[in-house]
Design an enzyme around this catalytic site. Sequence first.
Site, PDB file in Angstrom:
ATOM      1  N   HIS A  70      46.679  30.593  41.541  1.00 39.12           N
ATOM      2  CA  HIS A  70      47.288  31.867  41.055  1.00 39.12           C
ATOM      3  C   HIS A  70      49.082  31.627  40.828  1.00 39.12           C
ATOM      4  O   HIS A  70      49.695  32.457  41.398  1.00 39.12           O
ATOM      5  CB  HIS A  70      47.027  33.264  41.983  1.00 39.12           C
ATOM      6  CG  HIS A  70      45.826  33.607  41.818  1.00 39.12           C
ATOM      7  ND1 HIS A  70      45.368  34.733  41.082  1.00 39.12           N
ATOM      8  CD2 HIS A  70      44.476  33.366  42.291  1.00 39.12           C
ATOM      9  CE1 HIS A  70      44.304  35.102  41.097  1.00 39.12           C
ATOM     10  NE2 HIS A  70      43.702  34.195  41.802  1.00 39.12           N
ATOM     11  N   TYR A 336      45.815  30.635  52.464  1.00 30.84           N
ATOM     12  CA  TYR A 336      46.921  31.182  51.926  1.00 30.84           C
ATOM     13  C   TYR A 336      48.435  30.760  52.618  1.00 30.84           C
ATOM     14  O   TYR A 336      49.429  30.614  51.973  1.00 30.84           O
ATOM     15  CB  TYR A 336      46.936  32.718  51.669  1.00 30.84           C
ATOM     16  CG  TYR A 336      45.992  33.269  50.942  1.00 30.84           C
ATOM     17  CD1 TYR A 336      44.955  32.507  50.315  1.00 30.84           C
ATOM     18  CD2 TYR A 336      46.081  34.636  50.264  1.00 30.84           C
ATOM     19  CE1 TYR A 336      43.979  33.087  49.290  1.00 30.84           C
ATOM     20  CE2 TYR A 336      45.071  35.081  49.428  1.00 30.84           C
ATOM     21  CZ  TYR A 336      44.156  34.302  48.791  1.00 30.84           C
ATOM     22  OH  TYR A 336      43.296  34.697  48.042  1.00 30.84           O
TER      23      TYR A 336
HETATM   24  C1  HEM Z   1      37.731  30.613  49.820  1.00 30.15           C
HETATM   25  C2  HEM Z   1      38.302  31.404  48.820  1.00 30.15           C
HETATM   26  C3  HEM Z   1      39.543  31.604  48.246  1.00 30.15           C
HETATM   27  C4  HEM Z   1      40.626  30.288  48.303  1.00 30.15           C
HETATM   28  C5  HEM Z   1      40.454  28.989  49.019  1.00 30.15           C
HETATM   29  C6  HEM Z   1      41.755  30.862  47.530  1.00 30.15           C
HETATM   30  C7  HEM Z   1      42.986  30.273  47.485  1.00 30.15           C
HETATM   31  C8  HEM Z   1      44.203  30.804  47.006  1.00 30.15           C
HETATM   32  C9  HEM Z   1      45.522  30.481  47.373  1.00 30.15           C
HETATM   33  C10 HEM Z   1      45.610  29.152  47.944  1.00 30.15           C
HETATM   34  C11 HEM Z   1      46.230  31.146  46.817  1.00 30.15           C
HETATM   35  C12 HEM Z   1      48.049  31.095  46.766  1.00 30.15           C
HETATM   36  C13 HEM Z   1      48.356  31.782  48.128  1.00 30.15           C
HETATM   37  C14 HEM Z   1      49.800  31.729  48.147  1.00 30.15           C
HETATM   38  O1  HEM Z   1      50.474  30.744  48.041  1.00 30.15           O
HETATM   39  O2  HEM Z   1      50.629  32.764  48.508  1.00 30.15           O
HETATM   40  C15 HEM Z   1      45.692  32.211  46.377  1.00 30.15           C
HETATM   41  C16 HEM Z   1      46.211  33.521  45.764  1.00 30.15           C
HETATM   42  C17 HEM Z   1      45.580  34.626  45.294  1.00 30.15           C
HETATM   43  N1  HEM Z   1      44.003  34.961  45.583  1.00 30.15           N
HETATM   44 FE1  HEM Z   1      42.733  33.531  46.404  1.00 30.15          FE
HETATM   45  N2  HEM Z   1      41.439  32.306  47.206  1.00 30.15           N
HETATM   46  C18 HEM Z   1      40.212  32.535  47.686  1.00 30.15           C
HETATM   47  C19 HEM Z   1      39.471  33.674  47.438  1.00 30.15           C
HETATM   48  C20 HEM Z   1      39.852  34.818  46.797  1.00 30.15           C
HETATM   49  C21 HEM Z   1      39.531  36.005  46.569  1.00 30.15           C
HETATM   50  C22 HEM Z   1      37.912  36.357  47.104  1.00 30.15           C
HETATM   51  C23 HEM Z   1      40.170  36.775  45.820  1.00 30.15           C
HETATM   52  C24 HEM Z   1      40.168  38.277  45.311  1.00 30.15           C
HETATM   53  C25 HEM Z   1      39.222  39.215  45.755  1.00 30.15           C
HETATM   54  C26 HEM Z   1      41.211  36.289  45.374  1.00 30.15           C
HETATM   55  C27 HEM Z   1      42.609  36.584  44.768  1.00 30.15           C
HETATM   56  C28 HEM Z   1      43.929  36.052  44.923  1.00 30.15           C
HETATM   57  C29 HEM Z   1      44.928  36.448  44.213  1.00 30.15           C
HETATM   58  C30 HEM Z   1      44.870  37.896  43.571  1.00 30.15           C
HETATM   59  C31 HEM Z   1      45.741  35.576  44.620  1.00 30.15           C
HETATM   60  C32 HEM Z   1      47.591  35.910  44.203  1.00 30.15           C
HETATM   61  C33 HEM Z   1      48.110  36.460  45.268  1.00 30.15           C
HETATM   62  C34 HEM Z   1      49.650  36.242  45.062  1.00 30.15           C
HETATM   63  O3  HEM Z   1      50.091  36.966  43.972  1.00 30.15           O
HETATM   64  O4  HEM Z   1      50.232  36.010  46.113  1.00 30.15           O
HETATM   65  N3  HEM Z   1      41.146  34.856  46.267  1.00 30.15           N
HETATM   66  N4  HEM Z   1      44.435  32.187  46.676  1.00 30.15           N
END
Ligand code: HEM
Length: 360
Positions: A70, A336
């Site tokens: 993201h 995260y």
């Molecule tokens: C094992 C599963 C997942 C992994 C490994 C993963 C990994 C990541 C990572 C590395 C980030 C960036 C975090 C940061 O630097 O602040 C991120 C952001 C995000 N993820 Fe995931 N994610 C997963 C599952 C999900 C799920 C299930 C959802 C929604 C239901 C989701 C929604 C989001 C959203 C909306 C962001 C952006 C949040 C922001 O604006 O900081 N992710 N994810």
Amino acid sequence: MTNRPRWGVNAAVNRRSVLVGLGAVGAFLAVDLGAVAYANKWIGSDSARTTFLNGFRTVNGPQLGFRKNHAKGLAVSGYFESNGNAADLSRAALFRPGQVPVVGRFSLSGGDAHVTDAPGAPRGLGLAIGFPGRGQWRTAMLNLPVFPDNSPRGFYDRLLASKIVPGTGQPDPAATKAFLAAHPETAAAMDIIKKHPPGKGFGDSTFRSLNAFYFVNDAGVRTPVRWSLVPQQNSAPAPRSGNANGLFDALIRQLRGGPLRWHLLVTIAQPGDPLTDATLPWPDDRQSIDVGLLTLTAAATEAPGNARDVNFDPLVLPDGIEPSDDPLLSARSDIYAASYRQRTGEPKSPPAVQVSEVGP
Ligand code: HEM
């Protein structure tokens, strides 16, 4: 500027396209990195976190200073007004009638901070609701009906299998086939996702928690729930063609025309509904309670001190909301944090979406 096809939810989606845009590596490296992560049971260890970060880097390059997933986003702010309807289910202070501030971030899934907006790319909304240190609630949601993976391993395998093969603009078909054979849950989830085409823009999208949680009330009663944000406005301006930031710019213009609002709906599980598998929907007839209104009033370019520097960790929960045993939740929290630590230590460059550059 890259213009990768994205995995997503539009009509063009097919099982192969689920893999595009999240990246992958050749089979040799995939096996190698996977073995490291398996040996460490995936989460809760430094090497598993490093494995995920290495996976994102292998697929997307370093993306210095940006989120490792993201990566492309826009900061927003506003407030949440509770109507008191959740008070029987959760003792969280923010569910008492009244208003609390909100810091948020809209994003596109994928680790390329300068990717061209594509309508089918999953859209994210991260929210920090309430005051930091005083029962703040953080949630990161998607505009999908279900999540493509039900385990950290599945996410990781999909990440690796989705790496674009240079010259083709597509992932390696053999890697796609192997991934889907090993992860039938993703194939089934993609069939559901295909049946829910996205709205025109961020402003008319419904965002969902997908993972289950428990609301806990004053008496200690734990109710399993998922939540969603349902837009009050039923349309969004269409992205202008030829604009690499079309979705974000349309959102900025829509917000200039006045606040945007979403109803927070809490959906209550019935016995037998899956609480630990985000690839599985709950039946449509489950009771949903409208517990308040999110109002977003302003957008800002990602910058020091705004949502750029927030970790929307889904396990930052107020007293009155507790995680389920869904294995994605602890993995997300861990990864995260690792992404946050890495990006905050890296040099910064301007984000793709610049509010001041968006004309009328
Ligand atoms: C094992 C599963 C997942 C992994 C490994 C993963 C990994 C990541 C990572 C590395 C980030 C960036 C975090 C940061 O630097 O602040 C991120 C952001 C995000 N993820 Fe995931 N994610 C997963 C599952 C999900 C799920 C299930 C959802 C929604 C239901 C989701 C929604 C989001 C959203 C909306 C962001 C952006 C949040 C922001 O604006 O900081 N992710 N994810």
